[in-house]
Design a protein around this motif. Structure first.
Motif, PDB file in Angstrom:
ATOM      1  N   GLU A  10       3.000   7.883   9.928  1.00 31.80           N
ATOM      2  CA  GLU A  10       1.720   7.230  10.211  1.00 31.80           C
ATOM      3  C   GLU A  10       0.576   8.234  10.077  1.00 31.80           C
ATOM      4  O   GLU A  10      -0.476   7.934   9.525  1.00 31.80           O
ATOM      5  CB  GLU A  10       1.703   6.621  11.615  1.00 31.80           C
ATOM      6  N   ASP A  11       0.829   9.407  10.631  1.00 25.24           N
ATOM      7  CA  ASP A  11      -0.216  10.428  10.553  1.00 25.24           C
ATOM      8  C   ASP A  11      -0.533  10.756   9.111  1.00 25.24           C
ATOM      9  O   ASP A  11      -1.685  10.817   8.704  1.00 25.24           O
ATOM     10  CB  ASP A  11       0.250  11.708  11.250  1.00 25.24           C
ATOM     11  N   LEU A  12       0.529  10.936   8.387  1.00 26.09           N
ATOM     12  CA  LEU A  12       0.356  11.313   6.993  1.00 26.09           C
ATOM     13  C   LEU A  12      -0.428  10.243   6.252  1.00 26.09           C
ATOM     14  O   LEU A  12      -1.351  10.537   5.486  1.00 26.09           O
ATOM     15  CB  LEU A  12       1.734  11.499   6.360  1.00 26.09           C
ATOM     16  N   GLU A  13      -0.051   9.028   6.531  1.00 27.82           N
ATOM     17  CA  GLU A  13      -0.725   7.944   5.846  1.00 27.82           C
ATOM     18  C   GLU A  13      -2.199   7.895   6.236  1.00 27.82           C
ATOM     19  O   GLU A  13      -3.068   7.660   5.404  1.00 27.82           O
ATOM     20  CB  GLU A  13      -0.051   6.626   6.203  1.00 27.82           C
ATOM     21  N   GLU A  14      -2.424   8.144   7.504  1.00 28.49           N
ATOM     22  CA  GLU A  14      -3.802   8.131   7.956  1.00 28.49           C
ATOM     23  C   GLU A  14      -4.607   9.238   7.295  1.00 28.49           C
ATOM     24  O   GLU A  14      -5.732   9.038   6.847  1.00 28.49           O
ATOM     25  CB  GLU A  14      -3.832   8.287   9.461  1.00 28.49           C
ATOM     26  N   TYR A  15      -4.005  10.394   7.236  1.00 27.54           N
ATOM     27  CA  TYR A  15      -4.698  11.499   6.587  1.00 27.54           C
ATOM     28  C   TYR A  15      -4.988  11.158   5.133  1.00 27.54           C
ATOM     29  O   TYR A  15      -6.041  11.466   4.607  1.00 27.54           O
ATOM     30  CB  TYR A  15      -3.857  12.776   6.644  1.00 27.54           C
ATOM     31  N   GLN A  16      -4.030  10.512   4.539  1.00 29.18           N
ATOM     32  CA  GLN A  16      -4.243  10.141   3.141  1.00 29.18           C
ATOM     33  C   GLN A  16      -5.391   9.154   3.011  1.00 29.18           C
ATOM     34  O   GLN A  16      -6.164   9.216   2.070  1.00 29.18           O
ATOM     35  CB  GLN A  16      -2.973   9.500   2.583  1.00 29.18           C
ATOM     36  N   ALA A  17      -5.435   8.255   3.988  1.00 28.46           N
ATOM     37  CA  ALA A  17      -6.493   7.250   3.908  1.00 28.46           C
ATOM     38  C   ALA A  17      -7.863   7.856   4.156  1.00 28.46           C
ATOM     39  O   ALA A  17      -8.842   7.454   3.554  1.00 28.46           O
ATOM     40  CB  ALA A  17      -6.217   6.146   4.923  1.00 28.46           C
ATOM     41  N   ARG A  36       0.839  -1.197   0.000  1.00 26.67           N
ATOM     42  CA  ARG A  36       0.000   0.000   0.000  1.00 26.67           C
ATOM     43  C   ARG A  36       0.874   1.247   0.000  1.00 26.67           C
ATOM     44  O   ARG A  36       0.623   2.218  -0.680  1.00 26.67           O
ATOM     45  CB  ARG A  36      -0.902  -0.010   1.224  1.00 26.67           C
ATOM     46  N   ARG A  37       1.915   1.186   0.815  1.00 29.05           N
ATOM     47  CA  ARG A  37       2.800   2.349   0.866  1.00 29.05           C
ATOM     48  C   ARG A  37       3.456   2.610  -0.469  1.00 29.05           C
ATOM     49  O   ARG A  37       3.549   3.738  -0.929  1.00 29.05           O
ATOM     50  CB  ARG A  37       3.872   2.139   1.931  1.00 29.05           C
ATOM     51  N   THR A  38       3.896   1.525  -1.059  1.00 31.93           N
ATOM     52  CA  THR A  38       4.541   1.709  -2.363  1.00 31.93           C
ATOM     53  C   THR A  38       3.550   2.285  -3.344  1.00 31.93           C
ATOM     54  O   THR A  38       3.880   3.185  -4.126  1.00 31.93           O
ATOM     55  CB  THR A  38       5.027   0.360  -2.937  1.00 31.93           C
ATOM     56  N   SER A  40       1.586   6.536  -6.695  1.00 35.69           N
ATOM     57  CA  SER A  40       0.547   7.443  -7.194  1.00 35.69           C
ATOM     58  C   SER A  40       0.960   8.889  -6.940  1.00 35.69           C
ATOM     59  O   SER A  40       0.648   9.789  -7.712  1.00 35.69           O
ATOM     60  CB  SER A  40      -0.792   7.137  -6.548  1.00 35.69           C
ATOM     61  N   GLU A  41       1.684   9.088  -5.841  1.00 39.80           N
ATOM     62  CA  GLU A  41       2.245  10.405  -5.580  1.00 39.80           C
ATOM     63  C   GLU A  41       3.119  10.838  -6.747  1.00 39.80           C
ATOM     64  O   GLU A  41       3.020  11.943  -7.263  1.00 39.80           O
ATOM     65  CB  GLU A  41       3.140  10.349  -4.340  1.00 39.80           C
ATOM     66  N   LEU A  42       3.958   9.884  -7.106  1.00 43.81           N
ATOM     67  CA  LEU A  42       4.925  10.168  -8.166  1.00 43.81           C
ATOM     68  C   LEU A  42       4.180  10.498  -9.451  1.00 43.81           C
ATOM     69  O   LEU A  42       4.479  11.492 -10.130  1.00 43.81           O
ATOM     70  CB  LEU A  42       5.801   8.947  -8.364  1.00 43.81           C
TER      71      LEU A  42
END
Lengths: 964, 185
Positions: free
Chosen positions: B12-19, A373-375, A380-382
């Protein structure tokens, strides 16, 4: 459902406890900005109240003055609220008698009320909500925070009221579960009042038994509820409220909404009734999504509500992606979403725990999915980062709004298209050719950039340069058949373009033509579709001005529609249209003829004349036509006078596209019938050069038009003829230019595989030029452009005459024409398609590839297969068409039903009002009697008092209705 | 104007916000920056809040005729926490789903917050849209009348949420225009 009723009825109580509810919200608000630890208290959600209650002051007063003049004698109650209070306490007897009245039954029969009266000894309270209840309960629900503030308003009202025997106070609290809460908040806020309340009153002990019952309902997360509020925390109360909101949200069906609405309608004329329904309405309005008011309340605990539970339950089985998506789509604050997510995750892990405990594999998978998911998000950011001109787009959107922005996004879309085509041709055709390229012996002078001839003739740019041999590096290495590569690559390119065009067209159609016939006029659109993207001061002002004219125009159009034109006017208009069409088609035909003869003559001329610049004549003339004739067409507007601006735009577009496509068509005819059959050496390259020149000349013209024409126009507009002012960006004309260029590119891709690359560059430059020109020379278009519909139309144009035309032309070329004998990958073959046939032949001799041959013979090459396929497709289309027809009828019926529903409600309300009227007339004395009773009331009567507020509510409802 | 402590946002925060929002990472970081620039100094960004005035003077909202309504709808207790700002940006982002946009648009247009867009609301909307002093009473009445006759299905002289949703779901332009792209960087 039933729990909902109960709750609502309960809420009714709460509300009456908040009997002052109607009157005092505003003050409360102001006075207690969140002083209760109620964070939600101040949110905008709550404002509904205040706004709703704005009108309230009228109401109590009317109540007081009209009905209870004597209430003033009640010295200890000094606020407006008091009268009402006394009023309802008075109504006790009334309540008993009036309660079985028929009008109630009306409402009980509502779906909403069913099962609402299981309270044996509190029938009144139950019914109330139903009746005035529609509003009262809502009202309360809306104000989940009420508790918070039902308490709080005490203060403003009874600042000095300590001395008073404020029964209202105690009652309020006791009545509500809030009483428990009292414990919590009383300390801070209502100290004085706690003291002063008569203790006996306050306990409201008898209420408490009731309230648990109200909430302790089965589908309620009852147990924990009780316990919860036993603990007397505000949060608990909120939670209790949450479910209500939730429930309502869920259970309430639309008719009900209407009911409320129409109920409200009964009132509009009267000045006060508003308050009543306002709140209910508010609740209703917001309900679909745990709206504002709800939010506050349910903020912390809404997910414990059945509704929340259901949501959670539905979320658990989803895939993590869907789940996140659903959560993201919840109209809630971030905090709530986070909690929701946490809860769902917990549930999920609980389930998984049960299934496979401490499974290492699962953990692995988990971490893996997290990593992926992170990748993915990084990727998608990229991609987002790569996606071009983000910032410029924002600026354009901010200054010119969505309509102009749509031109640029169309341009970017085309650019992507071309980049994609280029990548394909480059990697499969051009690179292999490079590896076997011969030295180019032609000399380069620089003029070749314009003519495309000379030096470029022997480069990868044109068809003629490609080899027909099989490329093989080293012996035994893999071989690469250039013939097949060429035809397959171009074919794949076109097929992919076809499908992506088709899909995007379908997408646009789906989104933008859902039901265009329902709202013919779209003033609602004008009003609600303010362009939030615009963030530029001047642009906003301009937009407001334009919108104002547009709205006026629209209205006058509607008015005009009603008075029919006279026969004479109609005739004039009709003949004007006919004439305009005749002239425009005539001009287009003349242009086509001119282009055709010029091309024919030109080819003769070029044979004798050797000046390399002479080839530019044809493209120059074509570009001139493309530049001048559309402007000529747009002058027709002066004669034609279309009433609907959109109609004018569409007509103009159709004429322009007709012109451009017929010019391209006549050129295709010339290429395929004259050039290809002329026996010229390497005629494909000649066509490629022609197309290159056309494209380039078109680009030069638009560049010149942007840089010179538009700047000049601005200069003139600013300096000399100020009446001209700034020009508007003509989206239609600009988009048509793009479509024209793209058509040429597709057409040329077979003869000049590098054309997508050239188009890519021109588009890239065009973007910047147009952007600069736009910023300097233009003002936003004055007409509210239906941008999305227009873009749909453009993509359709791109697909239908342009792309399909290209496909036809190329199909004729490939199947019918004979490739030139001495150049290009297909040299020596009788036709281009012959390369495929011979390939199939060779394959059929190899046993490993027989399936390809089979597919070719039975599917692609077989007439029968296509016949059957067509038949099936036709049948499916027909079925879908029938389904669509059926749906249309259904939609119409549902529409009628909605309207009838509204009428029904109106009728019922009227009837109700009438009945209440009668009721009131029947016992006018009841009120006085009641009042006396109230005055005699002692603390011992708390019981009745508790019942009374319900009555009061009902009374207030009656009064409202009476006023109507 | 001081700045918040420049706490870097946790992954983690950033990811959460993104989610939880429709925003991309860059947009979140950008909003974060904007937020830090405005908020009072010495506070962690999670605790800090912005006032309505600060938010409505953001370039994205400064000239919006509905800025006060937007602020009201998205703020809590009249102040914006970082998450409130994110929530607002999320609703106005390109990716936000139509139903969400409609929901919030309804709240924004419901001036008197009674759960309906009634004539009063409509008149306010029109006045703000036209922003000129010479809007005659007739015109106002006319416009409201037409809007209601177009979209008011149950003839109660106001638009409930479902009616509004119904009307807006048909209007692709709404989806395109109910967007704010520019949050300060």
């Amino acid at each position: 459902m039933s729990s909902f009723h109960r709750n609502s009825s309960f809420e009714g109580h709460a509300d009456y406890s908040g009997y002052s509810g109607f009157q005092n919200h505003t003050q409360d608000h102001l006075e207690f900005p969140g002083s209760l630890d109620n964070p939600g208290f101040h949110r905008p959600r709550n404002n509904p109240y205040s706004s709703g209650s704005r009108t309230n002051p009228d109401y109590p007063s009317s109540l007081v003055e009209a009905d209870y003049p004597g209430s003033l004698s009640n010295t200890d109650h000094h606020s407006t609220r008091n009268p009402s209070f006394s009023a309802h306490s008075r109504t006790r007897p009334d309540y008993q008698e009036s309660f079985p009245k028929p009008d109630y039954n009306d409402f009980q029969s509502n779906p909403y009320r069913t099962g609402s009266s299981p309270e044996p000894h509190y029938p009144g309270s139950q019914h109330h909500p139903g009746f005035s209840g529609v509003r009262s309960s809502m009202n309360y629900a809306g104000s989940r925070t009420n508790l918070g503030y039902s308490g709080s308003w005490e203060e403003p009202d009874y600042p000095g009221a300590q001395g008073n025997s404020d029964h209202p106070g105690p009652r309020v609290n006791s009545n509500l579960p809030g009483s428990r809460r009292d414990v919590g908040y009383a300390g801070s806020r209502i100290n004085s009042y706690c003291d002063t309340l008569e203790e006996p009153d306050y306990p409201g002990a008898e209420n408490q038994p009731n309230s648990p019952r109200f909430y302790g309902e089965p589908d309620y997360p009852g147990a924990e509820e009780d316990h919860g509020y036993g603990s007397s925390k505000l949060g608990v109360i909120r939670r209790r409220n949450g479910p209500l909101g939730m429930l309502r949200r869920e259970n309430e069906d639309y008719p009900e909404g209407i009911e409320m609405a129409s109920m409200a309608m009964a009132g509009p004329q009267a000045h006060s009734p508003r308050n009543g329904y306002v709140n209910s309405a508010y609740e209703r309005g917001s309900s679909p999504a745990c709206a504002d008011g709800n939010l506050l309340l349910c903020e912390r605990d809404w997910y414990t509500s059945p509704q929340g539970q259901k949501l959670i339950a539905s979320l658990v089985p989803m895939t993590s992606r869907d789940r996140i998506k659903t959560i993201r789509n919840q109209p809630r604050t971030m905090k709530e979403k986070r909690e929701l997510r946490k809860i769902v995750d917990k549930e999920k892990s609980k389930q998984r725990h049960g299934a496979l405990e401490a499974n290492c594999c699962a953990q692995c998978l988990n971490s893996l999915s997290l990593a992926s998911r992170r990748t993915k998000s990084n990727l998608s950011e990229l991609l987002n980062y790569v996606s071009l001109w983000q910032k410029t787009f924002k600026v354009i959107g901010g200054k010119f709004g969505t309509s102009v922005l749509s031109y640029f996004s169309f341009l970017r879309w085309l650019l992507r298209f071309n980049i994609f085509s280029f990548v394909i041709t480059f990697s499969f055709v051009i690179i292999p050719q490079f590896t076997v390229a011969e030295r180019n012996t032609l000399q380069f002078t620089g003029l070749e950039f314009f003519t495309g001839a000379g030096y470029f003739r022997d480069t990868v740019m044109y068809y003629g340069f490609y080899t027909n041999s099989t490329i093989r590096h080293g012996t035994g290495g893999p071989s690469y058949n250039m013939q097949l590569a060429y035809i397959f690559t171009i074919g794949a390119c076109l097929v992919i373009c076809f499908f992506s065009l088709l899909f995007s067209m379908a997408k646009y159609f789906r989104n933008n033509f859902i039901n265009p016939h329902i709202y013919s006029r779209g003033i609602a659109k004008l009003v609600f579709c303010w362009d939030f993207t615009v963030t530029h001061d001047k642009a906003v002002k301009l937009k407001q001005k334009n919108l104002s004219t547009e709205i006026r125009e629209n209205l006058s159009e509607i008015r005009q529609e009603n008075d029919r034109l006279t026969l004479h006017q109609q005739l004039t208009r009709f003949s004007a249209h006919i004439a305009a069409w005749l002239v425009s088609t005539g001009v287009a035909a003349a242009c086509c003829a001119a282009v055709y003869y010029l091309a024919e003559y030109n080819s003769e001329f070029l044979k004798t004349h050797r000046n390399p610049g002479a080839v530019l004549l044809l493209p120059f003339v074509v570009s001139c036509i493309n530049l001048a004739v559309p402007r000529f067409y747009s002058m027709f507007r002066l004669v034609e006078r279309y009433e609907v601006p959109r109609q004018e735009v569409y007509v103009l577009l159709i004429r322009n596209i007709l012109l451009k496509i017929s010019i391209v068509g006549i050129l295709c005819y010339y290429w395929l019938n004259i050039v290809a059959l002329s026996g010229e050496e390497c005629w494909e390259t000649l066509i490629g050069q022609d197309i290159y020149r056309l494209l380039l000349m078109d680009f030069v013209f638009s560049l010149a038009d942007s840089l010179l024409g538009e700047f000049l126009r601005r200069f003139i507009g600013m300096k000399f003829i100020t009446s001209l002012s700034l020009q508007e960006f003509d989206i239609a004309r600009n988009v048509l230019e793009l479509i024209y260029a793209q058509t040429l590119t597709w057409l040329g891709i077979f003869f000049c595989p590098l054309l997508p690359f050239i188009q890519m560059i021109t588009l890239f430059i065009m973007f910047y030029v147009k952007n600069i020109s736009l910023m300097m020379n233009f003002q936003p278009p004055s007409k509210a452009w239906r941008a999305s519909q227009m873009i749909t139309f453009f993509i359709f144009l791109l697909f239908f005459p342009s792309f399909t035309g290209v496909l036809c032309t190329l199909a004729i070329t490939i199947w019918r024409l004979k490739p030139s004998a001495d150049c290009g990958p297909f040299r020596g073959l009788p036709s281009f398609i012959q390369s495929i046939y011979s390939w199939i032949d060779t394959l059929s001799r190899r046993s490993g590839y027989l399936w390809v041959v089979w597919i070719y013979q039975n599917l692609i090459g077989s007439v029968h297969f296509f016949f059957i396929l067509t038949l099936i497709v036709l049948i499916i289309t027909y079925l879908y068409w029938q389904i669509t027809e059926g749906r249309k009828i259904m939609i119409r019926l549902l529409h009628e039903q909605i309207i009838n529903e509204g009428k029904d409600k109106m009728f019922l309300i009227e009837k109700l009002t009438k009945l209440q009227d009668m009721e009131k007339r029947a016992n006018p004395n009841a009120l006085i009697l009641e009042r006396r009773e109230v005055e005699q009331q002692s603390p011992l009567h708390v019981e009745e008092l508790n019942a009374a507020p319900d009555l009061r509510l009902r009374r207030s409802a009656q009064d409202e209705n009476l006023e109507v | 104007m001081g700045q918040c402590l420049r706490h870097q946002m946790q992954w983690e925060d950033l990811e959460e916000y993104q989610a939880l929002t429709f925003l991309t990472r860059n947009e979140i970081l950008c909003i974060h920056d904007t937020f830090l620039k405005l908020c009072p100094s010495g506070k962690h960004y999670k605790e800090a809040t912005l006032t309505m005035e600060q938010v409505s003077s953001l370039p994205a909202l400064r000239v919006n005729p509905f800025r006060d309504r937007i602020c009201k709808v998205f703020s809590h207790n009249n102040v914006f926490s970082f998450e409130d700002v994110l929530g607002m940006a999320s609703v106005f982002s390109e990716q936000a789903c139509p139903s969400l946009k409609i929901e919030y648009a309804f709240r924004i247009y419901d001036f008197n917050e009674n759960g309906f867009i009634d004539e009063e609301d409509l008149q306010k909307i029109v006045l703000r849209l036209l922003n000129s002093d010479d809007v005659s009473e007739d015109l106002l009445m006319d416009v409201t009348h037409h809007v209601l006759s177009e979209s008011d299905l149950d003839n109660d002289n106001m638009l409930s949420f479902s009616e509004f949703e119904h009307a807006m779901a048909k209007s692709p332009d709404f989806m395109n225009s109910f967007r704010i792209h520019f949050w300060g960087c």
